[in-house]
Design an enzyme around this catalytic site. Sequence first.
Site, PDB file in Angstrom:
ATOM      1  CB  CYS A  27      -0.890   0.059   1.242  1.00 41.69           C
ATOM      2  SG  CYS A  27      -1.925  -1.375   1.441  1.00 41.69           S
ATOM      3  CB  CYS A  31      11.941 -11.672   0.944  1.00 41.76           C
ATOM      4  SG  CYS A  31      12.903 -10.174   0.694  1.00 41.76           S
ATOM      5  CB  CYS A  41      13.431  -6.457   7.260  1.00 38.85           C
ATOM      6  SG  CYS A  41      12.502  -7.998   7.039  1.00 38.85           S
ATOM      7  N   GLY A  59       0.147   0.280  -5.125  1.00 39.39           N
ATOM      8  CA  GLY A  59      -1.108  -0.455  -5.030  1.00 39.39           C
ATOM      9  C   GLY A  59      -2.057  -0.016  -6.121  1.00 39.39           C
ATOM     10  CG  ASN A 114       2.611   0.739   3.372  1.00 33.12           C
ATOM     11  OD1 ASN A 114       3.688   1.295   3.177  1.00 33.12           O
ATOM     12  ND2 ASN A 114       2.371  -0.472   2.919  1.00 33.12           N
ATOM     13  N   GLY A 115       1.281  -1.790   5.428  1.00 34.31           N
ATOM     14  CA  GLY A 115       2.038  -2.778   6.194  1.00 34.31           C
ATOM     15  C   GLY A 115       1.172  -3.979   6.497  1.00 34.31           C
ATOM     16  CE1 TYR A 155       8.556  -5.001  -9.101  1.00 32.53           C
ATOM     17  CE2 TYR A 155       7.391  -4.894  -7.006  1.00 32.53           C
ATOM     18  CZ  TYR A 155       7.369  -4.956  -8.388  1.00 32.53           C
ATOM     19  OH  TYR A 155       6.176  -4.961  -9.052  1.00 32.53           O
ATOM     20  CB  CYS A 166      11.258  -3.494   3.829  1.00 27.91           C
ATOM     21  SG  CYS A 166      11.027  -4.371   2.282  1.00 27.91           S
ATOM     22  CB  CYS A 224       7.262 -10.307   2.591  1.00 30.43           C
ATOM     23  SG  CYS A 224       7.147  -8.788   3.550  1.00 30.43           S
TER      24      CYS A 224
HETATM   25  P1  AMP Z   1       7.671 -14.031 -11.413  1.00 27.89           P
HETATM   26  O1  AMP Z   1       7.136 -14.368 -12.734  1.00 27.89           O
HETATM   27  O2  AMP Z   1       6.703 -14.425 -10.340  1.00 27.89           O
HETATM   28  O3  AMP Z   1       9.046 -14.580 -11.171  1.00 27.89           O
HETATM   29  O4  AMP Z   1       7.762 -12.441 -11.325  1.00 27.89           O
HETATM   30  C1  AMP Z   1       8.967 -11.758 -11.336  1.00 27.89           C
HETATM   31  C2  AMP Z   1       8.727 -10.298 -11.618  1.00 27.89           C
HETATM   32  O5  AMP Z   1       7.834  -9.763 -10.659  1.00 27.89           O
HETATM   33  C3  AMP Z   1       9.999  -9.498 -11.581  1.00 27.89           C
HETATM   34  O6  AMP Z   1      10.140  -8.865 -12.829  1.00 27.89           O
HETATM   35  C4  AMP Z   1       9.794  -8.454 -10.470  1.00 27.89           C
HETATM   36  O7  AMP Z   1      10.123  -7.168 -10.938  1.00 27.89           O
HETATM   37  C5  AMP Z   1       8.334  -8.531 -10.141  1.00 27.89           C
HETATM   38  N1  AMP Z   1       8.081  -8.559  -8.697  1.00 27.89           N
HETATM   39  C6  AMP Z   1       8.870  -9.000  -7.721  1.00 27.89           C
HETATM   40  N2  AMP Z   1       8.277  -8.882  -6.515  1.00 27.89           N
HETATM   41  C7  AMP Z   1       7.057  -8.361  -6.734  1.00 27.89           C
HETATM   42  C8  AMP Z   1       5.967  -7.980  -5.899  1.00 27.89           C
HETATM   43  N3  AMP Z   1       6.011  -8.159  -4.578  1.00 27.89           N
HETATM   44  N4  AMP Z   1       4.874  -7.448  -6.470  1.00 27.89           N
HETATM   45  C9  AMP Z   1       4.819  -7.290  -7.800  1.00 27.89           C
HETATM   46  N5  AMP Z   1       5.808  -7.639  -8.641  1.00 27.89           N
HETATM   47  C10 AMP Z   1       6.925  -8.158  -8.130  1.00 27.89           C
END
Ligand code: AMP
Length: 475
Positions: free
Chosen positions: A10, A446, A443, A36, A111-112, A252, A246, A392
């Site tokens: 969020c 993950c 943290c 979000g 958020n959290g 990301y 975090c 997470c």
């Molecule tokens: P996947 O296909 O599940 O391996 O998705 C990997 C992609 O998701 C990468 O390109 C990341 O940039 C993106 N990503 C990683 N963590 C998250 C997250 N928590 N929420 C949305 N996208 C994510």
Amino acid sequence: MKLSRPQEECGVFGIYNHSEASNLTYLGLYALQHRGQESCGIVSSDGNSLHAHKRMGLVADVFSNPDVFKKLPGKSAIGHVRYSTAGASVEKNVQPIMVDYSRGSIAVAHNGNLVNAQLLKAELEAYGSIFQTTMDTEIIIHLIATYKTNSLVDRIVEALKRVQGAYCLLFLTETRMIAVRDPNGFRPLCLGKLGDAWVVASESCALDLIEADFIREIEPGEMIVCTKDGGIKSLFPFKKIDPTPCIFEFVYFARPDSTIFGRNVYLARKELGRQLAREYPVDADVVIAVPDSGVPAAMGYAEESGIPFELGLIRNHYVGRTFIEPAQSIRHFGVKIKLNPVRELLKGKRVVVIDDSIVRGTTSRKIVKMVRNAGAKEVHLRISSPPTSYPCYYGIDTPNRKELISSSHTIDEICRYVTADTLGYLSEEGLISSIGHGNTHYCKACFAGTYPVAFPKPADTLQKGLFEEEMNGHE
Ligand code: AMP
């Protein structure tokens, strides 16, 4: 008892003492949309009562009718953007939550993710509380209503002493705005000033948009109370502990133009790319990024390795993040909707592809295949963070452990699954040294599986089989 899964990714924004409070909150939410995309809302105060507008959808859609702002009068407002897991994505869970209680009205944006939410909820229900949503945030409201003291600040403090986990909270009453960041400081929260108005936002990019001055970050464990005389009161009502912000926000989640935890995100990501090039060099002709989140790291990798950086994958910016699509089948398709390779650039080349993380592996697999189909001779995948092997519980939406490919597969196996020629992940030491900042204990649950706020781990069985079918060629 079933324990809560992470549900909240969020962003929060609030402004106190500005004649265009709800309009500016709308702009602030625009800047935080990346945190979000499922729902959003604004609650404003005209000094006597609170007013709300909230819906499922993107900020631009939910607030597309300018008349909405006539229904959000007053000089203070808080807003929220939310992404949650599919099960909890219902209208009643849209924030900010607003309730009337014995002392008046109160709205809250969160958020959290709380780790003891289910236990507290069961306890409150046993004493007669009736919950209207499935959100952790409602628990905080019930706790606030439970305490008998007159002072709202004391009620909030007492309530928050009972909750554990990650929270950046914004409270709005008829006359006050209060911001709180949890003692671990998991999520970012900053304080700004726009003329006489105080502004609070998850990320500094929201202050930039409304041309507010960045004053400082709200400290872990700090409570900021905006007062009627135009000032703020800073309180530290909780037991002081070593903060654990975090690190995945840097990898990301946060926007590259934001400064969080004392460091600009873009520069941090570029440094991750440089370190990745030092740890996993390769002879290649071109470095490309998985846009957008992989771009700064790819530029860092290119600078350090001397291999030219090119935009080899072009992103359609009118499509949301593929990760938010609920079903596997849609996610597969989504990569193609979102990204298209520049064939003329990649044909016959040895290509380094940089992404920030691999979660399930589905995206990487599609992208590697896409780059190879565009004519690349070799595809070397480099990831600017360590393997994401653990879920997470503090507010980033990661899937169950069994769906995280690196929880049950070696790097060689993942390399085979994503069909890359080589695969290299940034080391944990490389991640920490690149982000830096002296004694900060981030943290990194993950990556490392060590959780700074205790959480009983669900007994997920690791499922190799989940990926094996596809490895053997079935899709
Ligand atoms: P996947 O296909 O599940 O391996 O998705 C990997 C992609 O998701 C990468 O390109 C990341 O940039 C993106 N990503 C990683 N963590 C998250 C997250 N928590 N929420 C949305 N996208 C994510």
